[in-house]
Design a protein around this motif. Structure first.
Motif, short mmCIF file in Angstrom:
data_model
loop_
_atom_site.label_atom_id
_atom_site.label_comp_id
_atom_site.label_asym_id
_atom_site.label_seq_id
_atom_site.Cartn_x
_atom_site.Cartn_y
_atom_site.Cartn_z
N ARG A 38 50.10 42.27 34.57
CA ARG A 38 49.31 41.83 33.41
C ARG A 38 47.83 41.65 33.76
O ARG A 38 47.01 41.51 32.86
N LEU A 39 47.53 41.59 35.02
CA LEU A 39 46.14 41.37 35.44
C LEU A 39 45.38 42.68 35.58
O LEU A 39 45.95 43.70 35.99
N CYS A 40 44.09 42.63 35.27
CA CYS A 40 43.23 43.78 35.55
C CYS A 40 42.95 43.82 37.05
O CYS A 40 43.21 42.86 37.78
N LYS A 41 42.42 44.94 37.52
CA LYS A 41 42.05 45.04 38.93
C LYS A 41 40.95 44.01 39.22
O LYS A 41 39.98 43.90 38.47
N GLY A 42 41.14 43.24 40.28
CA GLY A 42 40.21 42.17 40.59
C GLY A 42 40.56 40.85 39.94
O GLY A 42 39.91 39.84 40.19
N GLY A 43 41.60 40.86 39.08
CA GLY A 43 42.02 39.64 38.40
C GLY A 43 42.78 38.71 39.33
O GLY A 43 43.25 39.11 40.40
N SER A 44 42.93 37.45 38.91
CA SER A 44 43.54 36.43 39.77
C SER A 44 44.66 35.67 39.08
O SER A 44 44.58 35.35 37.89
N LEU A 45 45.71 35.39 39.86
CA LEU A 45 46.75 34.45 39.46
C LEU A 45 46.42 33.11 40.09
O LEU A 45 46.19 33.03 41.31
N TRP A 46 46.40 32.05 39.28
CA TRP A 46 46.13 30.68 39.75
C TRP A 46 47.37 29.82 39.46
O TRP A 46 47.88 29.84 38.34
N VAL A 47 47.83 29.09 40.47
CA VAL A 47 49.05 28.29 40.35
C VAL A 47 48.82 26.89 40.90
O VAL A 47 48.18 26.73 41.94
N VAL A 48 49.38 25.88 40.21
CA VAL A 48 49.44 24.53 40.79
C VAL A 48 50.91 24.21 41.03
O VAL A 48 51.75 24.42 40.16
N ILE A 49 51.21 23.74 42.24
CA ILE A 49 52.60 23.43 42.59
C ILE A 49 52.62 22.37 43.68
O ILE A 49 51.77 22.37 44.58
#
Length: 199
Positions: free
Chosen positions: A151-162
């Protein structure tokens, strides 16, 4: 047991107002039975927001997965009004509250029901944010990570809090398998903020 990550519209209502001050702005949120952290904004969300918004590295198309009653997406949008913010949750009650809370806080976000990404059409998000539903189990959480990549574009980031005790180290390992990278960008009182970039 009625979890917050299910359709629980049959639960009795017990609406309450939560006041939350963040970066000199006081936000007002309505919560209810059957939604995550219904009594207050949880500490993980506070750490997540503080980390995200201090870095100023987010792009212009943001997706909040498992938005609950909306604090993360709404505060990101309030801070950066020019960014497009979409918010999804499997829980219809949470989505209705997120829409109401967006209006209460005078922000324009697109909030809608979706079982993870099933009703998400975009494949060019610059950032996907998630405070994942730990009680839903690893299969659900890992699906959020796995499908974020496409789902992310190139250069995009997934951010998670856990939280560390809720599987932060195994989440780092899993995200590394998917993205080939996973940085721990912040740690505070057992909460880890993770970032993976799509290259």
């Amino acid at each position: 047991m009625n979890h917050y990550f299910t359709d629980n519209r049959h639960l009795a209502e017990n609406r309450k107002e939560i006041s939350f001050r963040f970066w000199c702005i006081t936000y007002s949120f309505i919560s209810d039975n059957g939604v995550f952290s219904k009594d207050n904004i949880d500490f993980g969300t506070k750490v997540f927001l503080d980390t995200l918004l201090k870095r100023e590295e987010m792009g212009n198309r943001i997706l909040d997965v498992g938005c609950g009653y909306g604090p993360i997406g709404i505060i990101v949008k309030k801070t950066y009004p020019d960014k497009l913010v979409e918010m999804v949750d499997v829980n219809p009650r949470a989505v209705l509250l997120a829409k109401e809370n967006a209006q209460r806080n005078n922000v324009d976000v697109y909030a809608h029901e979706s079982n993870i990404y099933e009703q998400v059409e975009g494949k060019d998000y610059t950032d996907i944010l998630t405070n994942p539903p730990i009680r839903a189990g690893k299969s659900v959480i890992y699906k959020i990570f796995e499908e974020a990549y496409e789902r992310l574009c190139k250069g995009g980031s997934l951010w998670v809090v856990i939280r560390k005790q809720q599987g932060a180290n195994s989440a780092v390992k899993k995200i590394n398998e998917i993205f080939g990278n996973c940085d721990i960008v912040n740690k505070e009182k057992g909460y880890f903020i993770l970032r993976a970039k799509k290259y």
